[in-house]
Structures are given as structure tokens and as C-alpha cells.
Write an enzyme that holds these catalytic residues in place. Sequence first.
Site, PDB file in Angstrom:
ATOM      1  CE  LYS A   1      -4.271   0.813   0.178  1.00  0.00           C
ATOM      2  NZ  LYS A   1      -5.657   0.128   0.153  1.00  0.00           N
TER       3      LYS A   1
ATOM      4  CG  ASP B   1      -7.557   3.250  -0.525  1.00  0.00           C
ATOM      5  OD1 ASP B   1      -7.672   2.972  -0.522  1.00  0.00           O
ATOM      6  OD2 ASP B   1      -7.559   4.151   0.106  1.00  0.00           O
TER       7      ASP B   1
HETATM    8  N1  GLU Z   1      -7.757   0.032  -2.490  1.00  0.00           N
HETATM    9  C1  GLU Z   1      -8.324  -1.156  -2.519  1.00  0.00           C
HETATM   10  C2  GLU Z   1      -8.498  -1.889  -1.957  1.00  0.00           C
HETATM   11  O1  GLU Z   1      -8.230  -1.661  -0.436  1.00  0.00           O
HETATM   12  C3  GLU Z   1      -7.742  -1.653  -4.540  1.00  0.00           C
HETATM   13  C4  GLU Z   1      -6.592  -1.941  -4.613  1.00  0.00           C
HETATM   14  C5  GLU Z   1      -6.214  -2.318  -5.790  1.00  0.00           C
HETATM   15  O2  GLU Z   1      -6.811  -1.986  -6.811  1.00  0.00           O
HETATM   16  O3  GLU Z   1      -4.500  -2.441  -5.498  1.00  0.00           O
HETATM   17  O4  GLU Z   1      -8.341  -2.746  -1.394  1.00  0.00           O
END
Ligand code: GLU
Length: 447
Positions: free
Chosen positions: A129, A169
Site C-alpha cells: 500500500k 484508494d
Molecule cells: N485500494 C483498494 C483496496 O483497498 C484496491 C487496491 C487495488 O486495486 O490494488 O483493496
Amino acid sequence: MEQLHPALQPVYDTVLHRNPGEREFHQAVAEVLESLNPVVDKRPEYAQASIIERVCEPERQIIFRVPWQDDSGRVQINRGFRVEFNSALGPYKGGLRFHPSVYLGIVKFLGFEQIFKNALTGMPIGGGKGGSDFDPKGKSEAEVMRFCQSFMTELYRHIGEYTDVPAGDIGVSGREIGYLFGQYKRITNRYEAGVLTGKGLSWGGSQVRTEATGYGLVFFAAEMLAAKHTNFEGKQVVVSGSGNVAIYAAEKVAQLGGTVVAMSDSGGYIVDESGIDLDEMKQLKEVRRGRISEYAEARGCTYVEAGSIWDVPCEVALPCATQNELDEKGAAALIKNGVQVVAEGANMPTTPKGTAALRQAGVAFAPGKAANAGGVATSALEMQQNASRDSWTFEHAEERLHDIMQGIYGTCAMTAEEYGMPGDYVAGANIAGFTQVADAMLALGVI
Ligand code: GLU
């Protein structure tokens, strides 16, 4: 916090010691460790190889300066992050969050959750992340572009189709992914579509990626309702938030015959008993980027400033705003009004006390790492399409998403049963996600 197994307490103490002040990260770890109590005795090989301690320590943490020039010519400085948490199952995968609340503890909690969420999807993706404390609110289009370009000027050296694949996100959607991808392409002189997901449809994106987190959440909640021999038809539903997850959760609820009566943003919430008009909401939030109070003005419905959306009576509640938005007070109001199902669309939106209250009251409760996994799962489908230079139809992508969500539901329900806790989706998700990663880590040796 629940009593931890004697083998887990020292692991948690080390996490507290090594990561001082990172409250949200501590909370995310505690929740998983509590669920692992029964796993420790059943699978002694994990403790033997310090797998649990290892999974709590990110493989790599990158922090960098992001300088950019605002429209008045002043140089502003933000901080950028990418935490590459675990790559036992595949390249690091997870979104970027641009929000003033972002600091290392938020990125680590999100990255930690992402490991198990990604494992639950059954797709070959590790967990990571990133993000920045940049606040997109009130910034011009040109400022957002310059920020994204500066952010990518550092990030590009750390990412890649086989290394780390960021996405969106909070505060990062198609517009930002476009600027980030453009800068990556310019620096590397390569059209590597698989380096980022959440791309636009004409430049390597996948159908249904925009809708996927919200749609997937509702597919999951539909399975929870089915276990109670019911469905969305005629149900009153409250969806907190009004971002990407909330809007498409509301859209799928309406398609399945439910009525979304309330939504919110950081300023307050609206109640529209006849069902939220989603075309109006999309215009407001996706195009005009305005406040939800404007919806109430336009539609003549109720707007409650700074109140709790959980006071609105409903049978299904879908917290889709942000972490720790549903506390024990909110949970008590939901329980009093007869809520049957709570499924998390955001990451960790329910506080530990809120979760405990709902579970004790016998409300079916699904944690985000299972219920909101549809977004990242569809990102993995986007990677698949990029790798094979293919692009699927909306119907095919949605069908795949539906199958994946049913699969995750089945895994959580079965695992909870196997460990003697039928209907406990928290335990099911944490144990199933963890064991998947832990077995791969064991196989890969001490790395
Ligand atoms: N931010 C999204 C999550 O919390 C998607 C992340 C992604 O698609 O890599 O899962």
C-alpha cells in the site's frame, strides 16, 4: 482486546515496540492475531518458523519527499510512502491513498490488511500500500497533475509488473492513475500497462474496475442474506460515504431491489426515503466534486450536518467511508433499529468495540478484507488482460467478479465452520487469508 495465545502475545508486544505511535496498524494486527488463537495449536509449524512475527514486519518500507509547485508558484512539500508488505503470493499489490491523514501507520495498517485480502481473492498477488499526505481537496487540475508527476518521479524505480503494482484508494481514482501512468511511461519510455491498475478503458483499463469494490461488496452481502434465507429485495440500506465504493455499492443494491435511504460525506449525511438518485450523486461527486449537502438542496431531502448516519434505521448497513467510522455508539443504534447485516466496504471502518457489539448481538458482520476484496480482485483481472493484451466485455468481467466474491464468501464461511465458529466471518477471513500466505511463506524458506 481479547486475550492472546501465549505464543502470540510476544509477537504483538514486538509490533507495539517496533512501530511506536502507529495506532491503526496496531489495531489491524490485534484483530488478526485474536483470530489466530486457534491456529497456533493446530499448526505449530507456523510458530516454529516465526511466520506470524515475520508477516507483521513489512518486507520493505519506502518514504520519500514529494516537492511540487502550486498555481501561485510556491513550492510545496508532501511525504510519499510505499510499504511493500508481503510478496509470498505474487508482486506487491494495493492502492495509493492521497489524504491529509496519511502517515506511516495508516499505510501499514492498509498494507497489512491487503496481504490477507489479496490472499482471499485466490489471485496471485502479494500485499502492499502507499500514498501521501497530499490533500486533493481544493486543488486545481494542474496542481493534481504536477503532484502526481512528482510522486511518480520517485515511485517509478520501485514498481513494475512483476514487482509492485499500485492502484487507487481514497483520493486516487482514474484521473490520478492517468497522470501517474503518463509520467511512468514518459520516464521509462515503455508502455507497461501492467504496472498500475484502475486505468481508463481506452488505455489498458478493465471493464467493471470502477464499479468492482462496491459491486463486490453487495455480492458478498447478498450471500450473507442468503444464509439467512433472504435477499436485498425491499430492504432498507444505509451506505456511508459517497466516494467510488459507496456509489457503486448503492448502484448494485438498487439493481438487486433494495432501497438506499442514506449516504454521507465528511460534512454530514442525507436521508432520501424514496431511494438515493444515483445519477445526481455521480454528477455531484464524480464530475462537480461537490459536497453532499448540495444533493439535499437539489432534491429537497433531509441533510443532517455532523450527525451519525448509523441513527438512520436500516436492515443492511454498508460502511464505505473510511477507517473507524462505525464505533460502539453507532453499532448500538444499528442494533436497536434491527440491523441484520453489516458488511464493510471501506478498510477497517468498524472500531474493535463496534465490531464486538455487533457480533455479540448476533448481527452478521463481514470484515472489509473479505467483503471489499472485489476491487483488488478486479485489478488482478486487469493485470491478466494486460498480460494477454486482451480486453473483456463488461458482462464477462462482472461474472468473474461475482464468482470471485462467492468464492471468498464460501472460503470464509467454511473456514469459520472448520474452526468451530460457524457464521463468524471475521475469524473465517483472517484464518483463511493468513494460512494461505503462511503456507507459501513456509514453502519459500527463510527470506
Ligand atoms: N485500494 C483498494 C483496496 O483497498 C484496491 C487496491 C487495488 O486495486 O490494488 O483493496
